[in-house]
Write a protein that holds these residues in place. Structure first.
Motif, PDB file in Angstrom:
ATOM      1  N   ALA A  82      43.442 -14.255  70.258  1.00  0.00           N
ATOM      2  CA  ALA A  82      43.943 -14.561  71.600  1.00  0.00           C
ATOM      3  C   ALA A  82      43.171 -13.778  72.655  1.00  0.00           C
ATOM      4  O   ALA A  82      42.864 -14.302  73.732  1.00  0.00           O
ATOM      5  N   LEU A  83      42.840 -12.531  72.361  1.00  0.00           N
ATOM      6  CA  LEU A  83      42.114 -11.692  73.311  1.00  0.00           C
ATOM      7  C   LEU A  83      40.636 -12.045  73.420  1.00  0.00           C
ATOM      8  O   LEU A  83      39.958 -11.610  74.355  1.00  0.00           O
ATOM      9  N   ARG A 137      42.109 -16.214  78.777  1.00  0.00           N
ATOM     10  CA  ARG A 137      43.361 -15.596  78.358  1.00  0.00           C
ATOM     11  C   ARG A 137      43.428 -14.133  78.790  1.00  0.00           C
ATOM     12  O   ARG A 137      44.483 -13.650  79.210  1.00  0.00           O
ATOM     13  N   ARG A 138      42.294 -13.434  78.717  1.00  0.00           N
ATOM     14  CA  ARG A 138      42.295 -12.040  79.182  1.00  0.00           C
ATOM     15  C   ARG A 138      42.585 -11.977  80.679  1.00  0.00           C
ATOM     16  O   ARG A 138      43.295 -11.075  81.145  1.00  0.00           O
ATOM     17  N   LEU A 195      48.127 -20.504  77.320  1.00  0.00           N
ATOM     18  CA  LEU A 195      49.388 -19.765  77.344  1.00  0.00           C
ATOM     19  C   LEU A 195      50.101 -19.829  76.001  1.00  0.00           C
ATOM     20  O   LEU A 195      50.709 -18.849  75.557  1.00  0.00           O
ATOM     21  N   LYS A 196      50.014 -20.977  75.324  1.00  0.00           N
ATOM     22  CA  LYS A 196      50.638 -21.103  73.997  1.00  0.00           C
ATOM     23  C   LYS A 196      49.972 -20.177  72.991  1.00  0.00           C
ATOM     24  O   LYS A 196      50.644 -19.600  72.135  1.00  0.00           O
ATOM     25  N   VAL A 197      48.645 -20.033  73.080  1.00  0.00           N
ATOM     26  CA  VAL A 197      47.932 -19.116  72.183  1.00  0.00           C
ATOM     27  C   VAL A 197      48.418 -17.682  72.422  1.00  0.00           C
ATOM     28  O   VAL A 197      48.692 -16.939  71.474  1.00  0.00           O
ATOM     29  N   LEU A 198      48.544 -17.305  73.694  1.00  0.00           N
ATOM     30  CA  LEU A 198      49.037 -15.965  74.024  1.00  0.00           C
ATOM     31  C   LEU A 198      50.468 -15.759  73.542  1.00  0.00           C
ATOM     32  O   LEU A 198      50.820 -14.691  73.032  1.00  0.00           O
ATOM     33  N   GLU A 199      51.271 -16.804  73.671  1.00  0.00           N
ATOM     34  CA  GLU A 199      52.671 -16.726  73.248  1.00  0.00           C
ATOM     35  C   GLU A 199      52.777 -16.627  71.725  1.00  0.00           C
ATOM     36  O   GLU A 199      53.539 -15.813  71.189  1.00  0.00           O
ATOM     37  N   ARG A 200      52.002 -17.433  70.993  1.00  0.00           N
ATOM     38  CA  ARG A 200      52.011 -17.376  69.523  1.00  0.00           C
ATOM     39  C   ARG A 200      51.563 -16.008  69.015  1.00  0.00           C
ATOM     40  O   ARG A 200      52.047 -15.525  67.994  1.00  0.00           O
ATOM     41  N   ALA A 201      50.620 -15.394  69.730  1.00  0.00           N
ATOM     42  CA  ALA A 201      50.142 -14.064  69.335  1.00  0.00           C
ATOM     43  C   ALA A 201      51.139 -12.977  69.719  1.00  0.00           C
ATOM     44  O   ALA A 201      50.964 -11.815  69.347  1.00  0.00           O
ATOM     45  N   GLY A 202      52.167 -13.357  70.464  1.00  0.00           N
ATOM     46  CA  GLY A 202      53.189 -12.394  70.863  1.00  0.00           C
ATOM     47  C   GLY A 202      52.797 -11.553  72.066  1.00  0.00           C
ATOM     48  O   GLY A 202      53.492 -10.599  72.405  1.00  0.00           O
TER      49      GLY A 202
END
Length: 121
Positions: free
Chosen positions: A11-12, A17-18, A51-58
């Motif tokens: 995610a990072l 996303r960053r 945003l979903k990727v960030l959310e899945r990664a917590g």
């Protein structure tokens, strides 16, 4: 990808996303506010995927408040990354300390050799 640390690093890995995380570090924001800086280069569905990727990664949590979708940072995955990286920081600091000591020893030997030959430093 069940490994939580791998999900976090994946995610990072993306600059978009960053950037979103940097925005959220200033406080909670809704999806449309997070999307604004990116809408000239990508569609809203593409922003939503990020945003979903960030959310899945917590890394973020997204809630629902009427038609708003407020997002905020979740610090736990960042703590996990920092703890994982700490061992490597220690390794590199120790390696640089050894290199510094070795270079100092070489410099001291060179200076002593120069003094024996009657040369000044």
């Amino acid at each position: 990808m069940n490994d939580h640390l791998s999900q976090t690093f994946a995610a990072l890995a993306d600059p978009t996303r960053r950037s979103m995380l940097a925005q959220l570090s200033k406080g909670e924001a809704n999806v449309s506010d997070l999307a604004k800086p990116f809408l000239k280069d990508m569609s809203l569905p593409a922003v939503t995927k990020h945003l979903k990727v960030l959310e899945r990664a917590g890394l973020i949590t997204k809630t629902r408040d009427a038609q708003w979708r407020p997002c905020k940072l979740n610090g736990a995955p960042f703590k996990d990354v920092a703890e994982w990286m700490e061992q490597y920081r220690i390794f590199w600091e120790e390696s640089f300390d050894r290199l510094d000591a070795y270079l100092k020893m070489l410099t001291d030997k060179k200076n002593m050799k120069g003094q024996k030959n009657g040369r000044k430093k």
